[in-house]
Design an enzyme around this catalytic site. Structure first.
Site, PDB file in Angstrom:
ATOM      1  N   GLY A  68       0.819  -1.206   0.000  1.00 14.47           N
ATOM      2  CA  GLY A  68       0.000   0.000   0.000  1.00 14.47           C
ATOM      3  C   GLY A  68       0.851   1.255   0.000  1.00 14.47           C
ATOM      4  O   GLY A  68       1.646   1.468   0.910  1.00 14.47           O
ATOM      5  N   TYR A 101       8.158  10.889  -4.542  1.00 18.06           N
ATOM      6  CA  TYR A 101       7.818   9.466  -4.417  1.00 18.06           C
ATOM      7  C   TYR A 101       9.085   8.642  -4.188  1.00 18.06           C
ATOM      8  O   TYR A 101       9.166   7.842  -3.248  1.00 18.06           O
ATOM      9  CB  TYR A 101       7.092   8.972  -5.680  1.00 18.06           C
ATOM     10  CG  TYR A 101       7.035   7.472  -5.779  1.00 18.06           C
ATOM     11  CD1 TYR A 101       6.221   6.729  -4.925  1.00 18.06           C
ATOM     12  CD2 TYR A 101       7.811   6.785  -6.708  1.00 18.06           C
ATOM     13  CE1 TYR A 101       6.182   5.340  -5.001  1.00 18.06           C
ATOM     14  CE2 TYR A 101       7.775   5.401  -6.794  1.00 18.06           C
ATOM     15  CZ  TYR A 101       6.964   4.687  -5.939  1.00 18.06           C
ATOM     16  OH  TYR A 101       6.931   3.317  -6.009  1.00 18.06           O
ATOM     17  N   LYS A 158      -4.870   2.297 -12.613  1.00 21.18           N
ATOM     18  CA  LYS A 158      -3.778   3.243 -12.399  1.00 21.18           C
ATOM     19  C   LYS A 158      -3.816   4.436 -13.355  1.00 21.18           C
ATOM     20  O   LYS A 158      -3.058   5.394 -13.182  1.00 21.18           O
ATOM     21  CB  LYS A 158      -2.424   2.527 -12.517  1.00 21.18           C
ATOM     22  CG  LYS A 158      -2.137   1.602 -11.342  1.00 21.18           C
ATOM     23  CD  LYS A 158      -0.923   0.710 -11.591  1.00 21.18           C
ATOM     24  CE  LYS A 158       0.360   1.471 -11.722  1.00 21.18           C
ATOM     25  NZ  LYS A 158       0.987   1.808 -10.434  1.00 21.18           N
TER      26      LYS A 158
END
Length: 310
Positions: free
Chosen positions: A76, A140, A178
């Site tokens: 996750g 990220y 996505k």
């Protein structure tokens, strides 16, 4: 019971499938289904229970007893490389991962988690799991790098398994939710099915990535869990293949169309990995000796899956 966070997502749902394939159904999927379209990744899979991510975080922070847990596969995360909300990214990827890790450490539960090749940044060689080679280009990648650093400090003293996987360019079934972050194979297939020519950036024969099939990624996760190996490992094929090769494999399946080349977008210049290739030295040294599908093999299998009802 096995917990899979991000279990309705791309890699998480493929891990659930691989667990089902070996007869394991006592699985708790943790996810955020605000994007309700992700449920389709679970409809053909067998799980025991579902828990919302926020409820799960509250439970583990409170130290609730969630039962007898054989392992946690922590997939996750926010995986968007174009998301620049650093607070959101650090809460969602870094703090969440620390919370789950400590819950597992306190109870001797094997903890296997998703890292990323984004930790390496824009380099074009030496994709090696060492600090000197890591320089992420986006928040990220930084969130994943920072958690890897946190794990490195803990690993020498850890009494239970901690294993991180630096996923390279993963593609395959169950990634449709996505959107723009889905693989190039997914988008090329859609373009052909809409009657368009598949589109690539100009120079795509020179853009090379380590494209790894999601079934192989799930197999790596299960092998490391079953063998109790700890560490941080690259998860790719060890081969760099071009975007052109992905298009060629897609066209070979459809037997129609030709590639249309478009200009490289200005906004991606300097923030785009033109080359990735996993160094598999550590993965192989740990004992994982299974082969990885080539782009031609993996894309052919993926196209058959995507077009099975079309």
């Amino acid at each position: 019971m096995i917990i899979v966070t991000g279990g309705a997502g791309f890699i998480g749902s493929n891990i659930v499938k691989s667990l089902n394939d070996i007869g394991y159904r006592d699985i708790l999927v943790v996810d955020n289904l605000k994007d309700g379209t992700k449920f389709v990744n679970l409809v053909d899979l067998d799980i025991a229970d579902y828990m919302d991510k926020e409820d799960f975080i509250a439970s583990i922070v409170a130290g609730d007893d969630l039962g007898d847990i054989d392992a946690v596969f922590h997939e996750g995360a926010c995986s968007s490389t174009t998301e620049w909300d650093g607070k959101y990214m650090m809460d969602n990827n870094y703090q969440y991962s620390k919370d789950v890790l400590h819950y597992c450490l306190d109870r001797n539960i094997p903890f296997l988690y998703a890292s990323s090749a984004a930790t390496y940044g824009g380099r074009n060689d030496n994709f090696i799991e060492e600090r000197q080679y890591e320089q992420p280009l986006n928040v990220y990648g930084y969130s994943k790098f920072l958690f890897d650093q946190y794990v490195r400090e803990i690993l020498p003293e850890a009494e239970s398994q901690i294993c991180g996987f630096r996923y390279f360019n993963v593609y395959g079934p169950r990634e449709g939710h996505k959107g723009s972050m889905a693989s190039v194979a997914f988008h090329l297939n859609n373009q052909i099915n809409q009657g368009e020519n598949p589109k690539l950036f100009s120079g795509s024969e020179n853009f090379k990535r380590d494209f790894v099939y999601v079934g192989d990624v799930a197999a790596v996760n299960l092998w490391f869990w079953q063998n109790g190996v700890s560490g941080i490992f690259n998860c790719g094929t060890g081969r760099a293949e071009s975007f052109q090769a992905v298009a060629d494999a897609t066209l070979a399946f459809h037997k129609k169309g030709g590639v249309e080349y478009i200009e490289f977008p200005e906004k991606l210049k300097g923030r785009y990995q033109a080359y990735t290739q996993a160094d598999l030295t550590n993965l192989r040294a740990a004992g994982y000796d299974k082969p990885f599908k080539t782009v031609a093999e993996g894309v052919a299998e993926y196209m058959a899956w995507l077009n099975r009802t079309v």
